[in-house]
Design an enzyme around this catalytic site. Structure first.
Site, short mmCIF file in Angstrom:
data_model
loop_
_atom_site.label_atom_id
_atom_site.label_comp_id
_atom_site.label_asym_id
_atom_site.label_seq_id
_atom_site.Cartn_x
_atom_site.Cartn_y
_atom_site.Cartn_z
N GLU A 49 0.83 -1.20 0.00
CA GLU A 49 0.00 0.00 0.00
C GLU A 49 0.88 1.26 0.00
O GLU A 49 1.82 1.38 0.78
CB GLU A 49 -0.88 -0.04 1.25
CG GLU A 49 -1.78 1.16 1.46
CD GLU A 49 -2.60 1.04 2.74
OE1 GLU A 49 -3.54 1.83 2.92
OE2 GLU A 49 -2.28 0.14 3.56
N LYS A 116 -9.21 2.22 -2.37
CA LYS A 116 -9.51 1.65 -1.05
C LYS A 116 -10.92 2.05 -0.62
O LYS A 116 -11.29 3.22 -0.69
CB LYS A 116 -8.47 2.15 -0.04
CG LYS A 116 -8.50 1.47 1.31
CD LYS A 116 -7.30 1.94 2.13
CE LYS A 116 -7.21 1.27 3.49
NZ LYS A 116 -6.00 1.68 4.23
N CYS A 152 -5.37 -3.11 2.05
CA CYS A 152 -5.26 -3.17 3.52
C CYS A 152 -6.59 -3.41 4.22
O CYS A 152 -7.09 -4.52 4.25
CB CYS A 152 -4.58 -1.90 4.04
SG CYS A 152 -3.84 -2.13 5.69
N SER A 180 0.40 -2.32 7.15
CA SER A 180 -0.18 -2.63 8.45
C SER A 180 0.86 -2.42 9.53
O SER A 180 1.83 -3.17 9.62
CB SER A 180 -0.68 -4.07 8.46
OG SER A 180 -1.23 -4.41 9.72
N LYS A 186 0.93 -8.76 16.38
CA LYS A 186 0.12 -8.41 15.20
C LYS A 186 0.28 -9.41 14.05
O LYS A 186 -0.71 -9.73 13.38
CB LYS A 186 0.49 -7.01 14.74
CG LYS A 186 -0.35 -6.44 13.60
CD LYS A 186 -1.71 -6.00 14.07
CE LYS A 186 -2.48 -5.22 13.01
NZ LYS A 186 -1.95 -3.85 12.81
N GLY A 358 22.40 1.94 34.34
CA GLY A 358 21.10 1.34 34.61
C GLY A 358 20.62 0.50 33.43
O GLY A 358 21.22 0.47 32.35
N ILE A 359 19.50 -0.15 33.64
CA ILE A 359 18.99 -1.10 32.67
C ILE A 359 18.48 -0.42 31.40
O ILE A 359 18.69 -0.92 30.28
CB ILE A 359 17.87 -1.98 33.30
CG1 ILE A 359 17.43 -3.09 32.36
CG2 ILE A 359 16.69 -1.13 33.72
CD1 ILE A 359 18.44 -4.18 32.20
N ASP A 360 17.83 0.74 31.52
CA ASP A 360 17.26 1.40 30.34
C ASP A 360 18.34 1.85 29.37
O ASP A 360 18.27 1.58 28.17
CB ASP A 360 16.40 2.60 30.76
CG ASP A 360 15.20 2.20 31.59
OD1 ASP A 360 14.59 1.17 31.28
OD2 ASP A 360 14.87 2.93 32.54
N GLU A 466 7.80 5.06 32.80
CA GLU A 466 8.21 6.38 33.29
C GLU A 466 7.42 7.49 32.60
O GLU A 466 6.98 8.44 33.27
CB GLU A 466 9.71 6.56 33.03
CG GLU A 466 10.58 5.61 33.86
CD GLU A 466 12.03 5.61 33.43
OE1 GLU A 466 12.86 5.09 34.18
OE2 GLU A 466 12.33 6.13 32.32
N LYS A 578 3.95 16.57 29.83
CA LYS A 578 5.31 16.10 29.59
C LYS A 578 5.36 15.25 28.32
O LYS A 578 6.27 15.39 27.49
CB LYS A 578 5.81 15.27 30.77
CG LYS A 578 6.15 16.05 32.02
CD LYS A 578 6.83 15.13 33.03
CE LYS A 578 7.24 15.88 34.28
NZ LYS A 578 7.94 14.98 35.24
#
Length: 617
Positions: A49, A116, A152, A180, A186, A358-360, A466, A578
């Site tokens: 598409e 479409k 689609c 898509s 999905k 840190g992990i992030d 967060e 934010k």
């Protein structure tokens, strides 16, 4: 004497990665894929598409110059494909209105256009803003095979063009051009839908899906061919460009169709039959001139014979095996593709990120290194008076294991200078969130300065948990040009890190990073749980409340702690301002912040939260 068996129809699916607005680049890519399909003996090549314009083109299509250039490159493409297979190309069709359409290219010109019918206008989709719906159902006759062409969303509805094509138009194959967008799981949803649609209508389905990253969206490819019996006959690679070839044997398909006759009990109505537009690519358009696309008012020229005679023998189909990704492997691949294409399509050379230990930040460093190559990634340690030695060591280990660059800029002196400048106004007030956020903003400023001086962009390292709760600093750790984890909950961050550590070559994120309690290290002894419920408690609440709109009262009734629900609901509402200023990041859940979930900043509604659940809960 019985007639000779019909030769198989060879269909190629060109699963391409288009760039929105790069009309020349996209057209040349489509021509190259079509040439490859021709060499493989394809009779038909199907593109996704809006493959010519890229998806979604958004307000670009309101620019007359863009539409004119799009039309010019479509004609160029038709000329390039004059001697090749018939091609179905997604493009923006301009008639009395604008249409999301598929052009049928053959013999150097546009032979027909399918528009479409069902325009999605939910979640990330906004197609009713841009397009008018079509009103016809295009059916093609090619090499003795009848094909229905849809786009689609048209495939997702049991009523509409696909039903009309199969039942009133006699289509043996439904060909669907798609863009898509991905979210976790999905691909399985689509496959299940296609199996249902194929077996209900007694047709094969050829599904060509876009691949690539486009701002907040990721397209996963995973194109499919499903037979009338509901069997997957061919797959496209996940998260990569691909050319998929499939041979349709009309006689074998007819026998299979006779053995699964439920379609016989769904007769087409007169209204459905009247909407079918038939175009014979082997001869003249059935019934003379074909009705105009979409409106049914204009007319198109009758097509000329395409030439008879037997088709030349085809080269054998190459053996093919495609890996099916699931779970963390699927999500990780989506994130890598999103980062790679954001940098590649925007011509960004380098990634900078704060590497905190840190992990992030460790996971973002992995994604960036895997997407761009470690030589294009630099992590920056920026220790404050509250940064632990363990965090510094962990950041160094991540950089060393990945092979990325590492710089260190202590911020204690800068932090002191800021505090001294503010002292006359702050007076004798105690240390609080203002001083905590100063450290984050100093780090954001330094990272942006490095990107400005040496080129590239900053990768923000915040996660969805967060951003949902506002546990992030504007102009601090939220600073950046792209946020790979924007739609990744904290608990999933840990699972993705563990998955990446399982790759060949051994772990790249130290066990100490996975083990330590999450902390921003902006004050002595700080832990995330000082301000938030534990992530194992918080994330299920956020998933239900944000992604599924489950009422707060229902969450408490289901057994979630009332205090945690109340805290989460309040923080989500209060933090919208934010999120409006956050960097873009890829969607991988069913509902992402941004274009997928839209709430007013100025919002006087307060959802009531019961103090406790039902008795005994």
């Amino acid at each position: 004497m019985s007639p000779a068996p019909a030769a198989p129809l060879r269909i190629a699916i060109a699963q391409v990665n288009s760039t929105v607005g790069d009309l020349e680049g996209n057209a040349r890519k489509l021509a190259a894929f079509a040439a490859e399909a021709a060499r493989a003996g394809a009779d038909l090549v199907v593109f996704p598409e809006l493959a010519l314009t890229g998806y979604p083109p958004e307000d670009l299509i309101f620019r007359p110059a863009f539409l004119a250039e799009s039309g010019r490159w479509l004609q160029w493409l038709a000329g390039q494909l004059a001697a090749g297979p018939v091609a179905l190309v997604g493009f923006v069709h301009r008639d009395r209105d604008l249409y999301n359409a598929a052009a049928v290219l053959q013999g150097g010109r546009v032979r027909a256009v399918a528009c479409k019918r069902f325009l999605p206008n939910y979640g990330v989709f906004d197609e009713e803003r841009y397009f008018a719906p079509g009103h016809r159902a295009l059916v093609l006759r090619l090499a003795g095979v009848t094909l229905g062409v849809s786009i689609c969303e048209d495939l997702w509805y049991p009523e509409g063009p696909t039903r009309e094509q199969a039942l009133a138009g006699g289509a043996e194959i439904l060909v669907n051009l798609s863009a898509s967008p991905y979210h976790a799981g999905k691909p399985r949803e689509r496959e299940s839908l296609m199996v249902t649609r194929a077996t209900d209508l007694g047709v094969a389905i050829v599904y060509a899906n876009l691949v690539g990253g486009q701002d907040e969206l990721v397209f996963d490819g995973n194109s499919l061919v499903v037979t009338a019996a509901g069997e997957v006959a061919a797959r496209g690679r996940p998260f990569a460009e691909d050319l998929i070839l499939w041979d349709y044997d009309p006689e074998a398909a007819a026998v299979a169709r006779w053995h699964e006759p439920r379609w016989r009990h769904m007769p087409a109505t007169e209204q459905e039959a009247a909407r079918v537009e038939r175009v014979d690519l082997d001869g003249a358009a059935a019934g003379g001139a074909a009705p105009g696309p979409a409106t049914g008012g204009a007319t198109a020229q009758a097509v000329e014979p395409a030439g008879g005679g037997p088709r030349p023998p085809k080269p054998p189909l190459p053996p093919r095996q495609v890996e099916v990704l699931e779970g963390e492997a699927e999500i990780y691949a989506a994130l890598v593709l999103a980062v790679r294409d954001y940098f590649g399509k925007n011509r960004i050379g380098r990634a900078w990120l704060g590497l905190s230990g840190g992990i992030d930040s460790a996971l973002v460093a992995c994604l960036a290194a895997d997407a761009l190559g470690p030589e294009r990634v630099t992590g920056v340690r920026m220790p404050s008076p509250f940064t632990s030695e363990e965090s510094l060591q962990d950041a160094e280990a991540v950089a060393r294991n990945l092979g990325i660059g590492l710089e260190t800029i202590p911020i204690a002196g800068v932090f002191d200078a800021f505090r001294q400048a503010l002292a006359p106004l702050f007076g004798g007030r105690s240390f609080d969130v203002a001083e905590e956020n100063l450290q984050a903003r100093i780090r954001g400023t330094l990272l942006m300065a490095l990107a400005n001086k040496f080129g590239g962009i900053v990768l923000a390292t915040g996660n969805k948990s967060e951003l949902a709760t506002g546990y992030a600093t504007l102009y601090g750790d939220m600073a950046g040009g792209f946020a790979p984890l924007k739609d990744v909950p904290k608990t999933l961050v840990y699972r993705l890190a563990a998955y990446r550590n399982g790759w060949p070559g051994g772990p790249v994120i130290p066990e100490s990073v996975l083990r330590k309690a999450p902390t921003a290290e902006l004050r002595p002894g700080q832990k995330d749980e000082d301000s938030l419920p534990p992530y194992a408690v918080l994330d299920p609440i956020l998933e239900a409340y944000v992604e599924k709109d489950v009422p707060a009262a229902t969450l408490v009734a289901r057994g979630h702690p009332a205090g945690a629900v109340a805290r989460a609901v309040h923080l989500v509402r209060a933090s919208e301002y934010k999120r409006r200023q956050a960097a873009p990041g890829p969607k991988i859940t069913t509902r992402a912040f941004g274009r997928d979930r839209r709430y007013p900043i100025t919002n006087g509604f307060r959802e009531p939260v019961p103090q406790e659940g039902p008795a005994g809960s």
